[in-house]
Write a protein that holds these residues in place. Structure first.
Motif, PDB file in Angstrom:
ATOM      1  N   ALA A 153       0.851  -1.192   0.000  1.00 22.21           N
ATOM      2  CA  ALA A 153       0.000   0.000   0.000  1.00 22.21           C
ATOM      3  C   ALA A 153       0.883   1.236   0.000  1.00 22.21           C
ATOM      4  O   ALA A 153       1.827   1.346   0.793  1.00 22.21           O
ATOM      5  CB  ALA A 153      -0.905   0.004   1.225  1.00 22.21           C
ATOM      6  N   MET A 154       0.604   2.158  -0.894  1.00 22.71           N
ATOM      7  CA  MET A 154       1.393   3.384  -0.978  1.00 22.71           C
ATOM      8  C   MET A 154       1.107   4.263   0.230  1.00 22.71           C
ATOM      9  O   MET A 154      -0.052   4.401   0.646  1.00 22.71           O
ATOM     10  CB  MET A 154       1.060   4.126  -2.275  1.00 22.71           C
ATOM     11  N   ILE A 159       0.880   9.035  -2.199  1.00 28.30           N
ATOM     12  CA  ILE A 159      -0.388   9.188  -2.913  1.00 28.30           C
ATOM     13  C   ILE A 159      -0.615  10.655  -3.262  1.00 28.30           C
ATOM     14  O   ILE A 159      -1.010  10.992  -4.390  1.00 28.30           O
ATOM     15  CB  ILE A 159      -1.558   8.651  -2.061  1.00 28.30           C
ATOM     16  N   GLU A 160      -0.360  11.528  -2.314  1.00 24.98           N
ATOM     17  CA  GLU A 160      -0.543  12.962  -2.546  1.00 24.98           C
ATOM     18  C   GLU A 160       0.383  13.444  -3.659  1.00 24.98           C
ATOM     19  O   GLU A 160      -0.024  14.250  -4.516  1.00 24.98           O
ATOM     20  CB  GLU A 160      -0.271  13.745  -1.260  1.00 24.98           C
ATOM     21  N   LEU A 161       1.613  12.962  -3.656  1.00 26.54           N
ATOM     22  CA  LEU A 161       2.556  13.332  -4.712  1.00 26.54           C
ATOM     23  C   LEU A 161       2.051  12.867  -6.075  1.00 26.54           C
ATOM     24  O   LEU A 161       2.071  13.641  -7.050  1.00 26.54           O
ATOM     25  CB  LEU A 161       3.927  12.723  -4.425  1.00 26.54           C
ATOM     26  N   ASN A 167      -0.836  11.647 -11.793  1.00 23.17           N
ATOM     27  CA  ASN A 167      -0.628  10.225 -12.027  1.00 23.17           C
ATOM     28  C   ASN A 167      -1.754   9.481 -11.309  1.00 23.17           C
ATOM     29  O   ASN A 167      -1.622   9.049 -10.171  1.00 23.17           O
ATOM     30  CB  ASN A 167       0.742   9.790 -11.494  1.00 23.17           C
ATOM     31  N   ASP A 168      -2.865   9.348 -11.989  1.00 17.84           N
ATOM     32  CA  ASP A 168      -4.119   8.885 -11.401  1.00 17.84           C
ATOM     33  C   ASP A 168      -4.199   7.365 -11.426  1.00 17.84           C
ATOM     34  O   ASP A 168      -4.793   6.777 -12.335  1.00 17.84           O
ATOM     35  CB  ASP A 168      -5.284   9.517 -12.163  1.00 17.84           C
ATOM     36  N   LEU A 169      -3.628   6.716 -10.427  1.00 11.08           N
ATOM     37  CA  LEU A 169      -3.623   5.251 -10.416  1.00 11.08           C
ATOM     38  C   LEU A 169      -5.024   4.644 -10.370  1.00 11.08           C
ATOM     39  O   LEU A 169      -5.263   3.621 -11.027  1.00 11.08           O
ATOM     40  CB  LEU A 169      -2.778   4.726  -9.251  1.00 11.08           C
ATOM     41  N   PRO A 170      -5.979   5.216  -9.605  1.00 12.03           N
ATOM     42  CA  PRO A 170      -7.331   4.646  -9.658  1.00 12.03           C
ATOM     43  C   PRO A 170      -7.897   4.597 -11.077  1.00 12.03           C
ATOM     44  O   PRO A 170      -8.598   3.646 -11.436  1.00 12.03           O
ATOM     45  CB  PRO A 170      -8.140   5.588  -8.760  1.00 12.03           C
ATOM     46  N   ASN A 171      -7.576   5.587 -11.894  1.00 11.96           N
ATOM     47  CA  ASN A 171      -8.038   5.585 -13.277  1.00 11.96           C
ATOM     48  C   ASN A 171      -7.268   4.556 -14.113  1.00 11.96           C
ATOM     49  O   ASN A 171      -7.861   3.829 -14.917  1.00 11.96           O
ATOM     50  CB  ASN A 171      -7.883   6.975 -13.889  1.00 11.96           C
ATOM     51  N   PHE A 172      -5.959   4.490 -13.930  1.00  9.62           N
ATOM     52  CA  PHE A 172      -5.153   3.519 -14.666  1.00  9.62           C
ATOM     53  C   PHE A 172      -5.567   2.084 -14.343  1.00  9.62           C
ATOM     54  O   PHE A 172      -5.586   1.212 -15.215  1.00  9.62           O
ATOM     55  CB  PHE A 172      -3.660   3.673 -14.338  1.00  9.62           C
ATOM     56  N   ASN A 173      -5.883   1.854 -13.048  1.00 12.13           N
ATOM     57  CA  ASN A 173      -6.080   0.486 -12.573  1.00 12.13           C
ATOM     58  C   ASN A 173      -7.543   0.091 -12.387  1.00 12.13           C
ATOM     59  O   ASN A 173      -7.831  -1.084 -12.137  1.00 12.13           O
ATOM     60  CB  ASN A 173      -5.344   0.279 -11.244  1.00 12.13           C
ATOM     61  N   GLY A 174      -8.449   1.062 -12.467  1.00  8.31           N
ATOM     62  CA  GLY A 174      -9.839   0.757 -12.181  1.00  8.31           C
ATOM     63  C   GLY A 174     -10.034   0.303 -10.748  1.00  8.31           C
ATOM     64  O   GLY A 174     -10.890  -0.527 -10.449  1.00  8.31           O
ATOM     65  N   ASP A 176      -9.410   1.934  -6.554  1.00  5.93           N
ATOM     66  CA  ASP A 176      -9.003   3.091  -5.753  1.00  5.93           C
ATOM     67  C   ASP A 176      -8.191   2.726  -4.524  1.00  5.93           C
ATOM     68  O   ASP A 176      -8.085   3.514  -3.581  1.00  5.93           O
ATOM     69  CB  ASP A 176     -10.231   3.917  -5.351  1.00  5.93           C
ATOM     70  N   SER A 177      -7.591   1.529  -4.516  1.00  8.98           N
ATOM     71  CA  SER A 177      -6.867   1.083  -3.321  1.00  8.98           C
ATOM     72  C   SER A 177      -5.468   1.690  -3.193  1.00  8.98           C
ATOM     73  O   SER A 177      -4.860   1.617  -2.126  1.00  8.98           O
ATOM     74  CB  SER A 177      -6.740  -0.443  -3.332  1.00  8.98           C
ATOM     75  N   TRP A 178      -4.936   2.271  -4.284  1.00  6.62           N
ATOM     76  CA  TRP A 178      -3.590   2.832  -4.268  1.00  6.62           C
ATOM     77  C   TRP A 178      -2.560   1.798  -3.785  1.00  6.62           C
ATOM     78  O   TRP A 178      -1.776   2.039  -2.870  1.00  6.62           O
ATOM     79  CB  TRP A 178      -3.515   4.104  -3.425  1.00  6.62           C
ATOM     80  N   THR A 179      -2.590   0.631  -4.403  1.00  6.96           N
ATOM     81  CA  THR A 179      -1.560  -0.377  -4.148  1.00  6.96           C
ATOM     82  C   THR A 179      -0.769  -0.614  -5.432  1.00  6.96           C
ATOM     83  O   THR A 179      -1.259  -0.366  -6.539  1.00  6.96           O
ATOM     84  CB  THR A 179      -2.161  -1.717  -3.686  1.00  6.96           C
ATOM     85  N   LEU A 180       0.440  -1.101  -5.270  1.00  9.84           N
ATOM     86  CA  LEU A 180       1.311  -1.427  -6.389  1.00  9.84           C
ATOM     87  C   LEU A 180       2.038  -2.736  -6.096  1.00  9.84           C
ATOM     88  O   LEU A 180       2.181  -3.121  -4.936  1.00  9.84           O
ATOM     89  CB  LEU A 180       2.357  -0.323  -6.607  1.00  9.84           C
ATOM     90  N   PRO A 181       2.545  -3.399  -7.135  1.00  7.68           N
ATOM     91  CA  PRO A 181       3.448  -4.525  -6.917  1.00  7.68           C
ATOM     92  C   PRO A 181       4.893  -4.035  -6.910  1.00  7.68           C
ATOM     93  O   PRO A 181       5.249  -3.124  -7.664  1.00  7.68           O
ATOM     94  CB  PRO A 181       3.196  -5.411  -8.136  1.00  7.68           C
ATOM     95  N   MET A 182       5.711  -4.603  -6.050  1.00  6.95           N
ATOM     96  CA  MET A 182       7.145  -4.392  -6.213  1.00  6.95           C
ATOM     97  C   MET A 182       7.556  -5.022  -7.545  1.00  6.95           C
ATOM     98  O   MET A 182       7.110  -6.136  -7.860  1.00  6.95           O
ATOM     99  CB  MET A 182       7.931  -5.063  -5.086  1.00  6.95           C
ATOM    100  N   PRO A 183       8.369  -4.346  -8.348  1.00 10.72           N
ATOM    101  CA  PRO A 183       8.839  -4.976  -9.579  1.00 10.72           C
ATOM    102  C   PRO A 183       9.578  -6.278  -9.256  1.00 10.72           C
ATOM    103  O   PRO A 183      10.392  -6.329  -8.327  1.00 10.72           O
ATOM    104  CB  PRO A 183       9.786  -3.927 -10.173  1.00 10.72           C
TER     105      PRO A 183
END
Length: 224
Positions: A153-154, A159-161, A167-174, A176-183
């Protein structure tokens, strides 16, 4: 030039604020803070690694077709790259390097997929822009990434940055959890065992795809 050399060159220009980036140093400091905190969390140490059994998954490709890890492994070894999204230049450079190495992967009998939380529409864009001949599979809510131990979880300040950078991740990902995978990169043998793993909380650090080839060669030798 190696993949990491390309990433380092991009990072140097980006952090120097050179056009077209023109990023203030406060942004760089915030990104460095988030990376340092993710490293300190120890999450990378608990993720799936070589010797573990890989979680099975079925995910949709950009055209909506269901892709099963079980079916891919029935054909040969499987290479997975966990991909943050079309918005990440470091990830896109890695995809391009994987595409360059794809003929060698195919020669070893391996399938290659990338897994991303982004929507199929954005995966199609990634495939088109990076001229890929392998699919980017959509992982809603990062559920498969979580099964591999990669989801995080970011923090609120990051998230504010991202919001300030549009950089709207909720839009990119559909989502709104603001999570990412570590590469992360994995090579999985046909019995489901992970034979190569590379996880780095620092998204600017990526192994050269050529480094995956010895693991594929070892699988081939074991099956000979």
């Amino acid at each position: 030039m190696s993949l990491q050399a390309k990433l380092d060159a991009f990072k140097a220009d980006f952090e120097a604020g050179k056009p077209p980036y023109n990023v203030p140093y406060s942004v760089i400091e915030t990104m460095h803070r988030a990376t340092a905190e993710l490293k300190a969390s120890g999450l990378a140490n608990t993720a799936k690694k070589a010797g573990d059994i890989a979680p099975e998954f079925s995910l949709k490709d950009p055209d909506g077709n269901l892709v099963s890890s079980k079916e891919l492994l029935a054909k040969g070894p499987l290479i997975i790259s966990f991909y943050r999204g079309v918005w990440c230049p470091y990830c896109n450079m890695e995809l391009q390097a994987l595409q360059e190495t794809l003929p060698a992967f195919n020669q070893a009998g391996a399938s290659l997929v990338a897994i991303s939380p982004q929507t199929p529409v954005n995966s199609r864009k990634s495939v088109r822009q990076n001229k890929l001949d392998f699919p980017i599979l959509s992982d809603p809510h990062n559920d498969v990434a979580n099964a591999f131990g990669l989801r995080f979880a970011m923090p609120d300040y990051l998230i504010e940055l991202y919001k300030n950078l549009k950089n709207d991740l909720p839009n990119f990902n559909g989502d709104d959890s603001w999570t990412l995978p570590m590469p992360a990169r994995y090579v999985i043998a046909q019995d489901g065992r992970i034979v190569y793993s590379e996880i780095n909380p620092d998204y600017t650090q990526r192994p050269d795809p050529q480094e995956l080839l010895p693991a594929l060669q070892a699988i081939g030798a074991a099956n000979a």
